[in-house]
Design an enzyme around this catalytic site. Sequence first.
Site, PDB file in Angstrom:
ATOM      1  CB  CYS A 120      -0.915  -0.039   1.232  1.00  0.00           C
ATOM      2  SG  CYS A 120      -2.121   1.286   1.290  1.00  0.00           S
ATOM      3  CB  CYS A 121       3.867   2.275   2.037  1.00  0.00           C
ATOM      4  SG  CYS A 121       3.296   2.857   3.646  1.00  0.00           S
ATOM      5  CB  CYS A 203      -2.501   7.031   5.818  1.00  0.00           C
ATOM      6  SG  CYS A 203      -1.471   7.359   4.402  1.00  0.00           S
ATOM      7  CB  CYS A 206      -1.333   3.528   8.886  1.00  0.00           C
ATOM      8  SG  CYS A 206      -1.776   2.344   7.617  1.00  0.00           S
ATOM      9  CB  CYS A 229       6.009   5.010   4.654  1.00  0.00           C
ATOM     10  SG  CYS A 229       6.731   6.620   4.845  1.00  0.00           S
TER      11      CYS A 229
HETATM   12 FE1  SF4 Z   1      -1.352   2.767   2.940  1.00  0.00          FE
HETATM   13 FE2  SF4 Z   1      -1.095   3.065   5.573  1.00  0.00          FE
HETATM   14 FE3  SF4 Z   1       1.036   3.367   3.937  1.00  0.00          FE
HETATM   15 FE4  SF4 Z   1      -0.921   5.169   3.993  1.00  0.00          FE
HETATM   16  S1  SF4 Z   1       0.525   4.664   5.671  1.00  0.00           S
HETATM   17  S2  SF4 Z   1       0.033   4.368   2.192  1.00  0.00           S
HETATM   18  S3  SF4 Z   1      -2.750   3.853   4.274  1.00  0.00           S
HETATM   19  S4  SF4 Z   1      -0.126   1.480   4.366  1.00  0.00           S
END
Ligand code: SF4
Length: 233
Positions: A120-121, A203, A206, A229
Amino acid sequence: MAVKVWTQEELKKISASLEGKDPEKAIKWAVDNFSTGDLALACSFGPEDVVLVDMLVKINPEARIFYLDTDFLFKETIEVKDRIEEKYGITTERYGAKITIKDMEREFGPELWKSDPDKCCDIRKMKPLAEALSTLKSWITGIRRDQAPTRANAPIVSWDAKFNIVKVNPLVRWTSEDVWNYIRANDVPYNPLHDQNYPSIGCGPCTNPVKPGEDPRSGRWAGKEKTECGLHK
Ligand code: SF4
């Protein structure tokens, strides 16, 4: 005009010469050695980054400032972005993922931030960051050495081999207290969530509030091994 290529040895010497000096000196070095288009501040609108906006804009009002919009930012983060833009008369540059949250869900399943936060990151932060940095020769970041063991030896100026550009970390020697003293003394806009037990904000899915006395970054990816991240690894 030929663009200077910095050797690691030169950058090491410059970094050493900036140790013990005010952060503005590191910013000034960057502004003096890279054209306005080749240098930018990566801004997440956290306390360190809003301090750097204030310092950078005072040195170069035309400076580039970009942020990564993961589509999961708190509304308070977007509001502080708007307040910063208004106060300093600037427009920040937005870099975001190429796919929507809905498309990500279709491709990888629901709640990717839970099932595979690295993926996701990568989609929502790392790829947009790489796109932003591909337009630059140098970037300024707000990391501090006491934020995490992974940042304990961060130099002020270095070659960022991951992105092939010069990285400038003016605030490495500062403590959180130094940052907040600067914010108050200079009336810098900041995210109101910091007053509600969110010392470190990323985010929505998270980021959790932390209890008094807990590690300020423990609210990020709580319950997971993940602590970064990938932006500053
Ligand atoms: Fe995805 Fe969480 Fe990374 Fe944001 S912090 S990009 S929601 S995994």
